[in-house]
Write an enzyme that holds these catalytic residues in place. Structure first.
Site, mmCIF file in Angstrom:
data_model
loop_
_atom_site.group_PDB
_atom_site.id
_atom_site.type_symbol
_atom_site.label_atom_id
_atom_site.label_comp_id
_atom_site.label_asym_id
_atom_site.label_seq_id
_atom_site.Cartn_x
_atom_site.Cartn_y
_atom_site.Cartn_z
ATOM 1 N N TYR A 168 0.810 -1.223 0.000
ATOM 2 C CA TYR A 168 0.000 0.000 0.000
ATOM 3 C C TYR A 168 0.841 1.268 0.000
ATOM 4 C CZ TYR A 168 -2.991 -3.841 0.942
ATOM 5 O OH TYR A 168 -3.594 -5.060 0.840
ATOM 6 N N HIS A 206 -0.394 -8.931 -1.478
ATOM 7 C CA HIS A 206 0.389 -9.239 -0.291
ATOM 8 C C HIS A 206 1.688 -9.901 -0.687
ATOM 9 C CE1 HIS A 206 -3.745 -8.728 1.110
ATOM 10 N NE2 HIS A 206 -3.158 -8.140 2.124
#
Ligand SMILES: Cc1ncc(C[n+]2csc(CCOP(=O)(O)OP(=O)(O)O)c2C)c(N)n1
Ligand SMILES: [Mg+2]
Length: 804
Positions: A552, A593
């Site tokens: 992110y 991820h």
């Protein structure tokens, strides 16, 4: 005249009152004249590009009146009048900026590194130490991306809140007087369409910080009118819900026309009082502004504005309106005509002086090269060719540095097999000129002061004889505890950082111990978490801003790249923001991820340090190093490392991990394997298996990607093993490509290689979810084993028989 303004002005004598208004009028017309002549300079080729503040002069006079020493501005390229009104921009400096004069004394706003209209004040002394911000007006260096000023603005405003509310910081300091400083933001109407604007706007409402945002509304964003930019074509209308009231804290919102001088002064006074005293954020929607010369020098607004609009703009020009108003009170036009005449003269003279000063050294260089070429030609068998080059340079009236040095360098081609003193002189001249210009254009990407992070010495962790093994997150937590108690100006914040002490409990219990301001939860808003960090760091605090997961970081990457990573460079070393960005990544499976876009990160963040510790001891050491320096960095912790056991050092808070130094974690003689971060665990396992069949790999941890291996230790290893493998989880050509370039081109290791250098990376694809997705997406122990084995097989097929 509005009531409030009349009241204020009654305190002044008539003479003073008049003097002040005429003084302001003078600034406005000088500024306008700069815009007019500036445009002409670009169109006649003396400057590359021009973007000016014409049509926005009057509200800036009002903002300048409310702006006090200690305050900060984070704005955009229209604010030349404000800069003139606070005494930080002269017409001569304005033109020096336009010409990109590289002498910071002539061009204090960017030393020619940015296009004109991008302003700053100096917050650092020559040695890189802070100036007293309370004794000056502070302008954070402008950037060009629209709304890019907003995230930083939030941090600049929040610093006042921190200084007012944290007792240990209240002592006299050179950054804040009890948090009385306002951060003033300016933004164009169209730029409020950007996500950064809304994100920062909301965050300032949540945080209740002294931030005053002025929207300069001229109803256009280049050629695109408000109807395509803003719902209801009206930013203050749609932000009404932010107005504070009995239902909750929020904003104070003002709406005012940009040509209404006296009303503007009222509004800015009120805004200043509310923000300064109560720490309430304020929006000032300044409407009915114009752009008499169009957006910039790259086009004319007649192309996209209707005749009616152009006529309306003519009638509502803020200086014209201010002029009418002055005449209506003083009933005398003559003084104004005089001011206007003098302004023209003054700006014209300033322009000439700035141009001559800009050209002075360049003309000297031209003369030097001409004289060298003349002497060289006399002795050369290529005389006619050299004289031709010389003559071409001689006729250039206003030469550029490029034209001069390019002529000098091209001359060398005619002298290949000639050797004499004159040629040596020319070679020296070129070398010196390059060096000189390199100082002008290629310095200050990183700190060049004694606080440079690369100079912080390594202090190794030390251990008691029977040191305990702990979950690594405990080691990290103990280190943060030590940091928070040693450095009162450290603040740690991010999503889930406060109450639960981050998602991996690296800060567990520290909010209770150090308070909600120092260890703080934030909203989910990565760009402004970064901006908060930048602004706080510019005001002397030491923020550690967390991005929850490396995946992110992209939300905050733009602001890190455009703002933080360029700050020292674009300010020619006159501003700094030593922000530490903390994040965690690698080896959680799945597209979002997988967290290994390190190639993208290092290329976009030149100007920051990029650190990839392989465990939490190394990570803790990096925090300790950085806090002793004054530079910004990104630390990527290993997401799968928090529960692994590490020995607890007995010098928590003291040990450091050096920047730019690799570490050999296993010695070997057959092949050098370079890796970093959590991939090292896989490399170590593969190396153990390779050892079982007689392949002795040397493993090197890069530790820091930016900068990489300053001592060239990888080269030394290759000189021994003659083979190189680079392993990481990024895509092919990502960070491994960067490392390969460093080793082959910078360290010149190609000379010592007996095998083709190999990179082992993730697939050139996206990473799939889950353990199996990971196995088939990223390098596995088997991949590394087999690839290294194949390398050895190719080199020595007799010893290492084909495996399959
Ligand atoms: C992120 C980004 N996108 C596009 C641009 C190109 N650009 C520069 S100024 C501008 C228009 C801005 O309009 P507005 O915010 O209303 O300010 P004004 O120039 O009208 O004062 C655009 C699109 C940019 N600088 N940054
Ligand atoms: Mg606009």
């Amino acid at each position: 005249m509005s009531e409030k303004f009349a009241e204020e002005t009654q305190k002044l004598s008539y003479k003073e009152f008049k003097k002040e208004i005429l003084h302001d009028y003078n600034i406005a017309v000088v500024s306008r004249e700069c815009s007019i002549l500036g445009r002409r300079e670009v169109l006649t080729g003396k400057a590359k590009f021009g973007i000016f503040g014409g049509g926005k002069e009057v509200p800036q006079l009002a903002m300048a009146k409310a702006f006090k020493n200690g305050d900060w501005r984070s704005g955009y390229y229209r604010d030349q009048t404000f800069m003139m009104a606070i005494g930080e921009l002269t017409p001569e400096q304005f033109f020096a900026g336009l010409y990109a004069h590289t002498d910071i004394k002539a061009e204090p706003h960017a030393a020619g590194r940015q296009m004109g209209g991008h302003f700053m004040t100096h917050t650092l002394n020559e040695d890189g130490s802070w100036k007293n911000q309370l004794e000056q007006k502070n302008v954070s260096a402008d950037i060009s991306p629209t709304a890019g000023q907003m995230p930083r603005l939030l941090g600049l405003a929040q610093a006042s809140k921190i200084y007012r509310n944290i007792d240990v910081l209240k002592k006299t300091n050179s950054f804040s007087d009890n948090g009385n400083e306002i951060a003033w933001g300016t933004i164009g109407n169209a730029s409020t369409s950007e996500g950064h604007f809304f994100e920062a706007f909301n965050a300032a409402g949540v945080l209740q910080v002294p931030m005053v945002i002025s929207v300069w509304d001229d109803e256009y964003g280049i050629s695109v009118p408000a109807k395509y930019q803003t719902t209801k074509e009206n930013i203050s209308e749609i932000l009404k819900g932010f107005q504070r009231d009995e239902n909750g804290k929020g904003y104070e919102i003002f709406i005012v026309n940009g040509w209404d001088y006296s009303k503007l002064i009222d509004v800015y006074n009120q805004a200043s009082t509310v923000a300064r005293n109560e720490h309430v954020p304020v929006l000032i929607h300044v409407k009915e502004l114009t752009q008499p010369q169009g957006h910039s020098t790259s086009g004319s607004h007649e192309r996209y504005k209707s005749d009616e609009r152009l006529e309306w703009e003519n009638k509502h020009d803020c200086i014209g309106k201010m002029r009418e108003w002055i005449i209506s009170i003083f009933e005398n036009e003559e003084e104004l005509i005089n001011i206007e005449k003098e302004a023209k003269k003054e700006v014209n003279a300033a322009k000439r002086t700035a141009w001559n000063s800009y050209l002075h050294d360049i003309i000297q260089a031209q003369k030097q090269v001409l004289s060298l070429l003349e002497k060289i030609a006399e002795k050369s068998k290529n005389k006619p060719f050299i004289l031709k080059l010389k003559n071409e340079l001689a006729v250039i009236k206003d030469p550029s540095k490029k034209e001069i040095i390019s002529t000098a360098r091209r001359t060398l081609r005619y002298l290949i097999d000639e050797n004499n003193a004159e040629k040596t002189q020319l070679l020296h001249w070129i070398e010196n000129y390059n060096k000189e210009q390199s100082k002008n254009y290629n310095t200050h990407l990183y700190s060049e002061t004694k606080n440079n992070a690369k100079t912080i010495k390594e202090v190794k962790p030390t251990y008691d004889e029977n040191a305990t093994l702990v979950d690594a997150r405990v080691l990290l937590k103990n280190n943060f505890d030590s940091i928070l108690s040693r450095y009162k100006e450290v603040l740690i914040f991010g999503e889930d950082v406060g109450r639960i002490g981050d998602v991996n409990q690296g800060l567990e219990g520290l909010q209770e111990k150090y308070g909600k301001l120092r260890v703080a939860d934030t909203g989910i808003r990565e760009a402004t978490i970064m901006g908060q960090g930048i602004g706080l760091a510019m005001r002397g605090l030491r923020p550690i801003a967390e991005i929850q997961y490396l995946d992110y970081l992209l939300y905050g990457l733009q602001i890190l790249s455009d703002d933080l990573a360029t700050l020292r460079y674009r300010s020619a070393g006159k501003q700094k923001a030593p922000l530490i960005v903390r994040t965690r990544g690698h080896r959680l499976e799945g597209i979002w991820h997988s967290g290994s876009h390190m190639g993208a990160v290092i290329h976009l963040l030149r100007g920051m340090y990029i650190l990839t510790p392989r465990n939490m001891t190394k990570a803790a050491g990096f925090y300790n190093t950085l806090l002793q320096s004054d530079e910004p960095a990104l630390i990527v912790e290993n997401l799968n490392g928090y529960r692994l056991k590490e020995k607890l050092p007995n010098n928590i808070g003291d040990f450091t991990t050096p920047i730019g130094i690799v570490e050999t974690i296993k010695e070997g003689k057959d092949v050098t394997i370079l890796s970093y971060g959590s991939t090292l665990k896989i490399v170590e396992e593969a190396a153990k298996e390779l050892a079982q069949i007689g392949i002795d790999a040397e493993i090197i941890d890069a530790q820091t990607l930016l900068p990489f291996d300053l001592n060239h230790d990888v080269l030394k290893s290759i000189q021994k093993t003659n083979r190189l493998v680079i392993a990481d989880e990024d895509v092919p050509g990502g960070a491994s490509g960067y490392l390969l370039n460093e080793i082959l081109n910078t360290q010149n290791a190609y000379k010592y290689l007996d095998s083709k250098p190999m990179t082992i990376t993730a697939k050139s694809h996206r990473a799939a979810y889950g353990t199996d997705g990971d196995y088939f997406s990223k390098p596995s122990v088997e991949d590394i084993f087999e690839k290294v084995y194949t390398l050895m097989h190719e080199a020595d097929p007799n010893t290492y028989k084909k495996i399959y």
